[in-house]
Design a protein around this motif. Structure first.
Motif, mmCIF file in Angstrom:
data_model
loop_
_atom_site.group_PDB
_atom_site.id
_atom_site.type_symbol
_atom_site.label_atom_id
_atom_site.label_comp_id
_atom_site.label_asym_id
_atom_site.label_seq_id
_atom_site.Cartn_x
_atom_site.Cartn_y
_atom_site.Cartn_z
ATOM 1 N N PHE A 122 -11.410 -5.595 -19.165
ATOM 2 C CA PHE A 122 -11.949 -6.872 -18.689
ATOM 3 C C PHE A 122 -12.454 -7.726 -19.844
ATOM 4 O O PHE A 122 -12.225 -8.942 -19.881
ATOM 5 C CB PHE A 122 -13.103 -6.611 -17.708
ATOM 6 N N VAL A 123 -13.129 -7.088 -20.792
ATOM 7 C CA VAL A 123 -13.785 -7.836 -21.871
ATOM 8 C C VAL A 123 -12.771 -8.564 -22.758
ATOM 9 O O VAL A 123 -12.948 -9.749 -23.078
ATOM 10 C CB VAL A 123 -14.653 -6.887 -22.727
ATOM 11 N N LEU A 124 -11.711 -7.860 -23.156
ATOM 12 C CA LEU A 124 -10.765 -8.467 -24.100
ATOM 13 C C LEU A 124 -10.101 -9.735 -23.567
ATOM 14 O O LEU A 124 -10.135 -10.782 -24.240
ATOM 15 C CB LEU A 124 -9.719 -7.438 -24.518
ATOM 16 N N PRO A 125 -9.490 -9.700 -22.360
ATOM 17 C CA PRO A 125 -8.880 -10.966 -21.885
ATOM 18 C C PRO A 125 -9.903 -12.042 -21.569
ATOM 19 O O PRO A 125 -9.663 -13.241 -21.823
ATOM 20 C CB PRO A 125 -8.098 -10.533 -20.636
ATOM 21 N N ARG B 204 -4.586 -28.582 -13.274
ATOM 22 C CA ARG B 204 -3.543 -28.988 -14.218
ATOM 23 C C ARG B 204 -3.217 -30.470 -14.059
ATOM 24 O O ARG B 204 -3.015 -31.185 -15.040
ATOM 25 C CB ARG B 204 -2.285 -28.143 -13.993
ATOM 26 N N LEU B 205 -3.185 -30.928 -12.798
ATOM 27 C CA LEU B 205 -2.948 -32.347 -12.547
ATOM 28 C C LEU B 205 -4.097 -33.186 -13.083
ATOM 29 O O LEU B 205 -3.889 -34.254 -13.689
ATOM 30 C CB LEU B 205 -2.774 -32.573 -11.046
ATOM 31 N N ARG B 206 -5.327 -32.710 -12.867
ATOM 32 C CA ARG B 206 -6.499 -33.454 -13.356
ATOM 33 C C ARG B 206 -6.506 -33.522 -14.887
ATOM 34 O O ARG B 206 -6.770 -34.579 -15.465
ATOM 35 C CB ARG B 206 -7.765 -32.773 -12.845
ATOM 36 N N PHE C 253 -17.630 -24.081 -22.378
ATOM 37 C CA PHE C 253 -16.513 -23.205 -22.720
ATOM 38 C C PHE C 253 -16.417 -22.034 -21.752
ATOM 39 O O PHE C 253 -15.651 -21.115 -21.961
ATOM 40 C CB PHE C 253 -16.687 -22.680 -24.152
ATOM 41 N N ASN C 254 -17.226 -22.088 -20.706
ATOM 42 C CA ASN C 254 -17.265 -20.978 -19.758
ATOM 43 C C ASN C 254 -16.455 -21.228 -18.499
ATOM 44 O O ASN C 254 -16.251 -20.318 -17.707
ATOM 45 C CB ASN C 254 -18.721 -20.686 -19.352
ATOM 46 N N SER C 255 -16.006 -22.466 -18.305
ATOM 47 C CA SER C 255 -15.342 -22.787 -17.044
ATOM 48 C C SER C 255 -13.938 -23.347 -17.248
ATOM 49 O O SER C 255 -13.413 -24.036 -16.386
ATOM 50 C CB SER C 255 -16.184 -23.801 -16.252
ATOM 51 N N VAL C 256 -13.310 -23.071 -18.403
ATOM 52 C CA VAL C 256 -11.966 -23.586 -18.683
ATOM 53 C C VAL C 256 -10.929 -22.699 -18.007
ATOM 54 O O VAL C 256 -10.976 -21.473 -18.119
ATOM 55 C CB VAL C 256 -11.707 -23.634 -20.198
ATOM 56 N N GLU C 257 -10.004 -23.323 -17.291
ATOM 57 C CA GLU C 257 -8.924 -22.565 -16.658
ATOM 58 C C GLU C 257 -7.953 -22.071 -17.725
ATOM 59 O O GLU C 257 -7.500 -22.844 -18.568
ATOM 60 C CB GLU C 257 -8.191 -23.459 -15.649
ATOM 61 N N SER C 258 -7.617 -20.792 -17.661
ATOM 62 C CA SER C 258 -6.799 -20.190 -18.721
ATOM 63 C C SER C 258 -5.392 -20.791 -18.790
ATOM 64 O O SER C 258 -4.802 -20.873 -19.873
ATOM 65 C CB SER C 258 -6.713 -18.680 -18.516
ATOM 66 N N ASP C 259 -4.852 -21.229 -17.633
ATOM 67 C CA ASP C 259 -3.494 -21.772 -17.668
ATOM 68 C C ASP C 259 -3.417 -23.161 -18.298
ATOM 69 O O ASP C 259 -2.323 -23.662 -18.566
ATOM 70 C CB ASP C 259 -2.870 -21.787 -16.271
ATOM 71 N N THR D 138 -0.888 -25.423 -22.169
ATOM 72 C CA THR D 138 -0.523 -26.845 -22.216
ATOM 73 C C THR D 138 -1.241 -27.559 -23.347
ATOM 74 O O THR D 138 -0.631 -28.326 -24.121
ATOM 75 C CB THR D 138 -0.865 -27.520 -20.880
ATOM 76 N N ALA D 139 -2.546 -27.303 -23.452
ATOM 77 C CA ALA D 139 -3.326 -27.936 -24.520
ATOM 78 C C ALA D 139 -2.832 -27.485 -25.895
ATOM 79 O O ALA D 139 -2.730 -28.289 -26.830
ATOM 80 C CB ALA D 139 -4.808 -27.595 -24.353
ATOM 81 N N ALA D 140 -2.507 -26.195 -26.012
ATOM 82 C CA ALA D 140 -2.022 -25.675 -27.303
ATOM 83 C C ALA D 140 -0.690 -26.317 -27.690
ATOM 84 O O ALA D 140 -0.457 -26.609 -28.879
ATOM 85 C CB ALA D 140 -1.874 -24.157 -27.224
ATOM 86 N N LEU D 141 0.185 -26.550 -26.715
ATOM 87 C CA LEU D 141 1.458 -27.195 -27.010
ATOM 88 C C LEU D 141 1.266 -28.624 -27.517
ATOM 89 O O LEU D 141 1.921 -29.057 -28.480
ATOM 90 C CB LEU D 141 2.350 -27.202 -25.761
ATOM 91 N N LEU D 142 0.348 -29.357 -26.874
ATOM 92 C CA LEU D 142 0.065 -30.725 -27.314
ATOM 93 C C LEU D 142 -0.504 -30.738 -28.733
ATOM 94 O O LEU D 142 -0.094 -31.542 -29.576
ATOM 95 C CB LEU D 142 -0.915 -31.393 -26.346
ATOM 96 N N VAL D 143 -1.449 -29.827 -28.992
ATOM 97 C CA VAL D 143 -2.054 -29.761 -30.324
ATOM 98 C C VAL D 143 -1.018 -29.329 -31.363
ATOM 99 O O VAL D 143 -1.000 -29.838 -32.495
ATOM 100 C CB VAL D 143 -3.252 -28.785 -30.307
ATOM 101 N N ALA D 144 -0.124 -28.412 -30.982
ATOM 102 C CA ALA D 144 0.926 -27.966 -31.916
ATOM 103 C C ALA D 144 1.879 -29.115 -32.252
ATOM 104 O O ALA D 144 2.298 -29.266 -33.416
ATOM 105 C CB ALA D 144 1.696 -26.799 -31.310
#
Length: 321
Positions: A38-41, A106-108, A176-182, A186-192
């Motif tokens: 549980f802790v790692l993910p 995701r839409l929001r 940083f405690n309520s961010v949806e993992s999915d 998407t955010a990483a792709l935009l930043v990349a």
């Protein structure tokens, strides 16, 4: 020239990288009591969010200060934070907190990023023409829009139900405690994508930092390069703000610490130094917040407090450049 006894830029980056890895290791392991499945993910997702936000805020602030030639400015001055608050206020005012909470995250997220990027593109495309003073005019218009957005958001907040206002308040504080993992992928792709473009024009950043006249005399298409950098900054700020909420002074804090840590001023050193400092601040700060203060305060409050002190000290010392 590096003074005797002062770490070289590469040594400074190595020390910062070690400190950042130590902060990440502390966050991942402190207080973990054996339930690693549980802790790692769970903690790994939070670390990934913090690293992504640290990268976006640090890079956007350093690049914004490069093109504006001013080290006390941040992209927040262009009204992105106020626009984010206005978007949230309009959504709750028009749809109600219950319906807003039911919108697919995701839409929001995509809608918020699209609106903020569209605002920046329209602003840059409309105002940033060929005159020398247009960059200053652009910043001034951004300030005016920020005040307008904030005033309109305050007006809407006074009209809504107090219970819905409480719902709205939770969205104004970076978390940083309520961010949806999915959303992370998407955010990483935009930043990349932004990073790829920035990497291809990396050689121009040091020239742009010399100023408009010198960069033009050295063969750089100043207007085109500044426009590209401002759009990249807008995308990074939009992704970061839509992901966790506004963090006004964080970029100012880490950017100026990076200038002190790597006095050479070259972007190939300053940019990674700012990112590593941002990672140390966010991950280390979140570790202290969770393990010492037991979530009794918000990390954004601490960051804004320290960033505000840095901002005031820079203004008092007159270090616009």
């Amino acid at each position: 020239m590096v003074r005797p006894g002062t770490p070289t830029p590469r040594q400074a980056l190595l020390l910062l990288a070690v400190a950042a890895l130590a902060a990440i290791a502390a966050f991942m392991t402190l207080g973990a009591r054996g339930n690693w499945d549980f802790v790692l993910p769970f903690r790994g997702t939070k670390v990934a969010v913090m690293v992504l936000v640290a990268y976006a805020v640090a890079v956007s602030t350093v690049l914004f200060q490069t093109v504006t030639g001013n080290r006390i400015l941040t992209p927040a001055i262009m009204g992105f934070d106020s626009l984010y608050v206005l978007i949230q206020s309009c959504a709750v005012f028009l749809l109600g907190s219950t319906n807003v909470a039911m919108i697919d995250h995701r839409l929001r997220f995509g809608g918020e990023v699209a609106v903020m990027v569209a605002f920046s593109v329209v602003l840059y495309g409309t105002i940033f023409s060929r005159s020398r003073r247009d960059l200053h005019l652009l910043i001034l218009v951004g300030i005016v829009f920020g005040i307008f957005f904030r005033s309109l958001a305050n007006f809407l907040q006074r009209l809504i139900d107090p219970a819905e206002f409480a719902f709205l308040q939770d969205r104004f504080f970076a978390s940083f405690n309520s961010v949806e993992s999915d959303l992370l992928a998407t955010a990483a792709l935009l930043v990349a994508a932004v990073s790829l473009v920035a990497w291809r024009i990396m050689h121009s950043f040091d020239v742009l930092a010399l100023g408009r006249e010198r960069s033009i005399s050295l063969g750089v298409d100043h207007r085109r390069m500044v426009t590209i950098v401002l759009v990249l900054v807008a995308v990074l700020v939009s992704v970061s703000t839509a992901l966790v909420g506004p963090i006004t002074f964080f970029g100012l804090l880490v950017a100026n610490l990076a200038y002190l840590a790597v006095p050479s001023g070259k972007h190939r050193f300053v940019l990674p130094a700012a990112v590593l400092l941002a990672v140390i601040a966010l991950v280390g700060g979140q570790t202290i917040l969770e393990r010492i203060f037991a979530f009794d305060t918000n990390l954004r409050i601490i960051i804004e407090f320290l960033g505000g002190i840095v901002f005031i000290s820079l203004v008092v010392q007159g270090k616009a450049r």
